[in-house]
Design an enzyme around this catalytic site. Structure first.
Site, PDB file in Angstrom:
ATOM      1  N   MET E   1       3.432  68.905  10.963  1.00 16.89           N
ATOM      2  CA  MET E   1       4.054  68.922   9.770  1.00 16.89           C
ATOM      3  C   MET E   1       5.387  69.683   9.792  1.00 16.89           C
ATOM      4  O   MET E   1       5.492  70.628   8.935  1.00 16.89           O
ATOM      5  CB  MET E   1       3.154  69.053   8.536  1.00 16.89           C
ATOM      6  N   PRO E   2       6.191  69.477  10.995  1.00 16.51           N
ATOM      7  CA  PRO E   2       7.422  70.558  10.833  1.00 16.51           C
ATOM      8  C   PRO E   2       8.376  70.425   9.947  1.00 16.51           C
ATOM      9  O   PRO E   2       8.765  68.876   9.650  1.00 16.51           O
ATOM     10  CB  PRO E   2       8.084  70.556  12.284  1.00 16.51           C
TER      11      PRO E   2
END
Lengths: 72, 72, 72, 72, 72, 72
Positions: E1-2
């Site tokens: 989940m960058p």
């Protein structure tokens, strides 16, 4: 004079992966914008899965439920 | 109502240095902008040298190669 | 290799004040940490008073009510 | 596609409190803006009290002096 | 989940360059970390040259003095 | 002493919606953490759809293709 902040969950990102992120992102930015790499800084922030929320839930709980962020 | 974020590499910044950063930066901001210090917050983020990139390379590797960020 | 982000409300900060912020904050950081100024970047982000909240209220509304952030 | 960063002092925030922050803030944002929660990410950054400055002083020192941030 | 934040000076970055930045950085991150691109968000922040400081000086002044950030 | 940054796409967020975001998020944070609202600041950053990337593509292009971020 770009600065880039990359936030990722702290899930075992290796030193080599960080190196590749830094190299790869710097290449993209300096190539697309024709910028001097010596003016380009990058900081990677690793966030505990307890501290990252997605769709209203803690990532640590999503992981316990089997949800990954892996590429399909 | 200023807020300041200071990112530095995690290389032994002492508690006293942090105090001086907070005091000094608050003074500059409240003096230049004539702001109430009670509305001025500062957060220092220390970034591992593996996580800071400069010119496409990890700072930890640059340090191993003898490159410092010290004032000349 | 410090990077500093300064967030202030967009209320007529002049070019000269920005210059003083940049000069003053860079001096504090490079002096306290003994860092090379050529590795120190600063970005000032001006935030509309509609977009800044303090104590649960929009700053634009607080301003209409006569509340300032001026130094006492 | 909102992203939210919450900075708090590292003073014993529990896993359950983080969960409530993530749930509560996601609810506010998705309700007010009518956004899909699956596009809403939140990161909580805990900042050591040595690294947080308020009114020109380190929070760790303010705490030693008895000043808290508790709701009155 | 960058999540990635890219700060650049506001100096005529085109829509197509922004598209290339978004595409290129997403590719690097999803490839290096094996992440699902649908969990990767990027925000580009363009900073006026009056608001970006380098080595203690405003970039707008450095530009007037002939200093560019162009790749050599 | 929390500080919150909310990033949303610039797509017609009204002054009243911003007020509700500020009020709602402050309530969540001060209630969950029992913090004094007078120490809680929030900044909303609106990002042009050309400048926000999702899944490797510009949001402005995704919008042209009919993809919204609306709650289902």
């Amino acid at each position: 004079m770009p600065f880039v902040k990359i936030l990722v969950t702290r899930e075992g990102v290796t030193r080599e992966q960080k190196r590749q992120l830094i190299k790869g992102v710097t290449d993209v930015i300096t190539n697309v914008l024709n910028k001097d790499p010596h003016l380009t800084h990058i900081a990677i922030e690793e966030v505990d899965t307890d501290n990252w929320g997605y769709a209203g839930e803690q990532t640590s709980i999503l992981r316990e439920q089997g949800l990954t962020a892996d590429k399909k």
